[in-house]
Motif scaffolding. Sequence first.
Motif, mmCIF file in Angstrom:
data_model
loop_
_atom_site.group_PDB
_atom_site.id
_atom_site.type_symbol
_atom_site.label_atom_id
_atom_site.label_comp_id
_atom_site.label_asym_id
_atom_site.label_seq_id
_atom_site.Cartn_x
_atom_site.Cartn_y
_atom_site.Cartn_z
ATOM 1 N N ARG A 91 -47.457 14.999 -20.228
ATOM 2 C CA ARG A 91 -48.271 13.893 -19.316
ATOM 3 C C ARG A 91 -48.113 12.545 -20.115
ATOM 4 O O ARG A 91 -48.337 11.545 -19.755
ATOM 5 C CB ARG A 91 -49.535 14.477 -19.283
ATOM 6 C CG ARG A 91 -49.626 15.568 -17.996
ATOM 7 C CD ARG A 91 -50.712 16.088 -17.627
ATOM 8 N NE ARG A 91 -51.762 16.656 -18.383
ATOM 9 C CZ ARG A 91 -51.638 17.841 -18.516
ATOM 10 N NH1 ARG A 91 -50.973 18.601 -17.868
ATOM 11 N NH2 ARG A 91 -52.454 18.230 -19.609
ATOM 12 N N GLU A 92 -48.428 12.771 -21.541
ATOM 13 C CA GLU A 92 -48.718 11.571 -22.523
ATOM 14 C C GLU A 92 -47.530 10.834 -22.500
ATOM 15 O O GLU A 92 -47.536 9.391 -22.543
ATOM 16 C CB GLU A 92 -48.973 12.044 -23.868
ATOM 17 C CG GLU A 92 -49.303 11.116 -24.889
ATOM 18 C CD GLU A 92 -49.841 11.722 -26.021
ATOM 19 O OE1 GLU A 92 -49.898 10.827 -27.091
ATOM 20 O OE2 GLU A 92 -49.818 12.781 -26.363
ATOM 21 N N LEU A 93 -46.111 11.493 -22.616
ATOM 22 C CA LEU A 93 -44.905 10.707 -22.539
ATOM 23 C C LEU A 93 -44.705 10.151 -21.247
ATOM 24 O O LEU A 93 -44.244 8.838 -21.285
ATOM 25 C CB LEU A 93 -43.979 11.753 -22.901
ATOM 26 C CG LEU A 93 -43.786 12.380 -24.232
ATOM 27 C CD1 LEU A 93 -42.815 13.610 -24.535
ATOM 28 C CD2 LEU A 93 -43.800 11.311 -25.318
ATOM 29 N N ARG A 94 -45.040 10.882 -20.272
ATOM 30 C CA ARG A 94 -44.921 9.877 -18.859
ATOM 31 C C ARG A 94 -45.847 8.819 -18.815
ATOM 32 O O ARG A 94 -45.455 7.726 -18.331
ATOM 33 C CB ARG A 94 -45.295 10.851 -17.769
ATOM 34 C CG ARG A 94 -44.210 11.928 -17.540
ATOM 35 C CD ARG A 94 -44.449 12.511 -16.070
ATOM 36 N NE ARG A 94 -45.588 13.317 -16.050
ATOM 37 C CZ ARG A 94 -45.608 14.628 -16.303
ATOM 38 N NH1 ARG A 94 -44.704 15.358 -16.790
ATOM 39 N NH2 ARG A 94 -46.844 15.423 -16.132
ATOM 40 N N ASP A 95 -46.962 8.811 -19.340
ATOM 41 C CA ASP A 95 -47.945 7.487 -19.425
ATOM 42 C C ASP A 95 -47.248 6.606 -20.401
ATOM 43 O O ASP A 95 -47.477 5.197 -19.911
ATOM 44 C CB ASP A 95 -49.107 7.911 -19.902
ATOM 45 C CG ASP A 95 -50.239 6.990 -19.704
ATOM 46 O OD1 ASP A 95 -50.494 6.338 -18.892
ATOM 47 O OD2 ASP A 95 -50.882 6.443 -21.204
ATOM 48 N N ILE A 96 -46.568 6.926 -21.346
ATOM 49 C CA ILE A 96 -45.938 5.841 -22.088
ATOM 50 C C ILE A 96 -44.861 5.204 -21.446
ATOM 51 O O ILE A 96 -44.620 3.805 -21.456
ATOM 52 C CB ILE A 96 -45.345 6.606 -23.630
ATOM 53 C CG1 ILE A 96 -46.764 7.038 -24.312
ATOM 54 C CG2 ILE A 96 -44.540 5.357 -24.325
ATOM 55 C CD1 ILE A 96 -46.088 7.791 -25.775
ATOM 56 N N ILE A 97 -44.162 6.091 -20.816
ATOM 57 C CA ILE A 97 -42.794 5.388 -19.889
ATOM 58 C C ILE A 97 -43.566 4.366 -18.962
ATOM 59 O O ILE A 97 -42.813 3.592 -18.430
ATOM 60 C CB ILE A 97 -42.026 6.551 -19.434
ATOM 61 C CG1 ILE A 97 -41.421 7.399 -20.513
ATOM 62 C CG2 ILE A 97 -40.896 5.948 -18.386
ATOM 63 C CD1 ILE A 97 -40.837 8.638 -20.034
ATOM 64 N N GLU A 98 -44.528 4.936 -18.017
ATOM 65 C CA GLU A 98 -44.996 4.357 -17.247
ATOM 66 C C GLU A 98 -45.949 3.046 -17.227
ATOM 67 O O GLU A 98 -45.788 1.701 -16.597
ATOM 68 C CB GLU A 98 -45.950 5.182 -16.033
ATOM 69 C CG GLU A 98 -44.594 6.292 -15.417
ATOM 70 C CD GLU A 98 -45.694 7.277 -14.893
ATOM 71 O OE1 GLU A 98 -46.949 7.028 -14.705
ATOM 72 O OE2 GLU A 98 -44.973 8.125 -14.168
ATOM 73 N N THR A 99 -46.637 2.996 -18.255
ATOM 74 C CA THR A 99 -47.622 2.128 -18.597
ATOM 75 C C THR A 99 -47.596 1.595 -20.143
ATOM 76 O O THR A 99 -48.253 0.472 -20.403
ATOM 77 C CB THR A 99 -49.210 2.737 -18.521
ATOM 78 O OG1 THR A 99 -49.361 3.607 -19.293
ATOM 79 C CG2 THR A 99 -49.289 3.229 -17.128
ATOM 80 N N GLY A 100 -46.999 2.398 -20.945
ATOM 81 C CA GLY A 100 -47.004 1.890 -22.395
ATOM 82 C C GLY A 100 -48.009 2.282 -23.119
ATOM 83 O O GLY A 100 -47.948 2.116 -24.242
ATOM 84 N N ALA A 101 -49.223 2.836 -22.542
ATOM 85 C CA ALA A 101 -50.307 3.107 -23.189
ATOM 86 C C ALA A 101 -50.150 4.404 -24.050
ATOM 87 O O ALA A 101 -50.633 4.362 -25.220
ATOM 88 C CB ALA A 101 -51.598 3.337 -22.173
ATOM 89 N N GLY A 102 -49.656 5.404 -23.320
ATOM 90 C CA GLY A 102 -49.609 6.773 -24.071
ATOM 91 C C GLY A 102 -50.866 7.591 -24.511
ATOM 92 O O GLY A 102 -51.117 8.158 -25.551
ATOM 93 N N GLN A 103 -51.529 7.508 -23.284
ATOM 94 C CA GLN A 103 -53.195 8.212 -23.706
ATOM 95 C C GLN A 103 -53.165 9.464 -22.779
ATOM 96 O O GLN A 103 -52.572 9.441 -21.623
ATOM 97 C CB GLN A 103 -54.201 7.338 -23.308
ATOM 98 C CG GLN A 103 -54.552 5.987 -24.065
ATOM 99 C CD GLN A 103 -55.635 5.039 -23.632
ATOM 100 O OE1 GLN A 103 -56.127 5.421 -22.511
ATOM 101 N NE2 GLN A 103 -55.900 4.163 -24.313
ATOM 102 N N ARG A 104 -53.503 10.494 -23.363
ATOM 103 C CA ARG A 104 -53.685 11.699 -22.661
ATOM 104 C C ARG A 104 -54.824 11.914 -21.614
ATOM 105 O O ARG A 104 -55.941 11.015 -22.007
ATOM 106 C CB ARG A 104 -53.981 12.699 -23.593
ATOM 107 C CG ARG A 104 -52.706 13.211 -24.378
ATOM 108 C CD ARG A 104 -52.786 14.496 -25.074
ATOM 109 N NE ARG A 104 -51.818 15.052 -25.977
ATOM 110 C CZ ARG A 104 -51.559 16.066 -26.606
ATOM 111 N NH1 ARG A 104 -52.514 17.002 -26.201
ATOM 112 N NH2 ARG A 104 -50.320 16.102 -27.243
ATOM 113 N N PRO A 105 -54.726 12.047 -20.311
ATOM 114 C CA PRO A 105 -55.845 12.046 -19.435
ATOM 115 C C PRO A 105 -56.845 12.795 -20.020
ATOM 116 O O PRO A 105 -56.649 13.758 -20.596
ATOM 117 C CB PRO A 105 -55.163 12.392 -18.076
ATOM 118 C CG PRO A 105 -53.862 13.300 -18.644
ATOM 119 C CD PRO A 105 -53.622 12.706 -19.822
ATOM 120 N N PRO A 106 -57.964 12.612 -19.530
ATOM 121 C CA PRO A 106 -59.239 13.458 -19.993
ATOM 122 C C PRO A 106 -59.048 14.735 -19.462
ATOM 123 O O PRO A 106 -58.878 15.043 -18.283
ATOM 124 C CB PRO A 106 -60.472 12.872 -19.351
ATOM 125 C CG PRO A 106 -59.860 11.730 -18.424
ATOM 126 C CD PRO A 106 -58.590 11.412 -18.832
#
Length: 490
Positions: A284-299
Amino acid sequence: MQTAYSHAESRSRALQSRLSEVQGTLERRLGRLAKSFDAFVELSDVRLELAMFDRESAVRHRTRRLLTGLTQGAGDPPPLDLDECPGYWLRPAADGLAALVRGDDEAAEKFTAEAIALDEDRTTLFLTLGLATAGRYVDAVPWLSRSLPSLGTTVTAVQRQLWIACADGAFGAPGAAHIERRLTEVIDEMPGEAAEQERERWRQAVTGKPDGRRGRAKLPRELQNVPGLTEPPVVAESLAGLRRKVEEALQPVDAEPAADFVGLLITLVDEGAPDERELMARARELRDIIETGAGQRPPAWDAPAGETLELLRGDLFSRSTPGPRALAVRVGSRWLRAIAEGLAERASAAPPDAVDVRVYGHSLRVGLDGTPALPEAQATIDEAAVVSPTGERLGMAVAIAGVLVLALTIAAGIPALAVVSAVMILVGAGIWIKLRTDRSRAREEAEHNKERLARQAETITDALKNCHTVHNNLAKTVEADRQAIVTVLT
């Protein structure tokens, strides 16, 4: 040529600045692309590892389908017939939820016992949220008491969401009573000093930040720093505000109980089995990096949501959601009653009958009957304005001496002394006129200051009388507000 050179140099600097900006933007974009590409490569590796958990993935897929059906009103879900997935609590929990919804008590007891043995916290939470999602709030209450046990100093995200849902009536009267009992336990178990500190925080939230202008606008400046005169109206206003807030919070709200737990359920389901949990989170963290560049784990569902007492206090004083606000009033009623009593006592304090003030440099005691020391202060003004007549007499003597000298000059025929006599006459007369004028002006100023002092003293006396008149009406209003708050909170 010099002008052309300066213009070209200016354009060159502007172009270099623009190029630097473009270069920085390109570098950031390239950096993000590189970061996204690295994340994509790592995500491919993570997915290869997750592919080994095919049975766990099938369990999650069937569970999502079950939850989707429940949200759409399905009331008789068939058995999921999932493959064996040793060690994964979600498989028996999903079967148990389906059995509970369709009323198969025997199967439900079997599957829920198996799931609880694997992971009690997640199972009870899943069943509570699942039954609520299916609209079976009454059936969810027994599981609610297990998924929302005694609260600590902080609460998790899921505890906070259940807290709000119970306060909003999603679980009916039993759910509301359950969360109220849990929060009351937190307060009952607090040490005395900590409870007193929290009560003081509630009092500060009621009274707000002190405003030096409130309660002073209608008072003379000499009385604006007398707490006995300025505080009661301000405190009475705070008490009236507390009454309004309490009565508004406890008004019945005509609303259908509802709570949306789908997002929380999906988070719980997508957490994965114990062996794949860290891989799922990294994916999930890697998908967030690809999609938004943030790379944050959802709470996570069990992530801290805040301090229990701070959230409770905020529900009443910072947020306007009806259910949690009413719950905060009921739980904090012990503090609110004490605060109301304290405010009423302060607002009912009678204003002083006399005050010591400093008026135009004079210390006076002004009371309802006037200012007894006013004549003494006026006498002091007269004494300070007295100008000795000695100077005038000396000036007159010098002028008379000049006249005598002038007479002798004429008699003796000595013209040279005429200039001296004229100077003596002019100087003496000038001194006499100036000092006489100064003494007259001092008397006039003294009379003005005495009148001004008397007027201000009278103004202060009238203000004191008005404060006493206002207090009589204020005391009745304060008592009515206090009684209303105590009655509502009893």
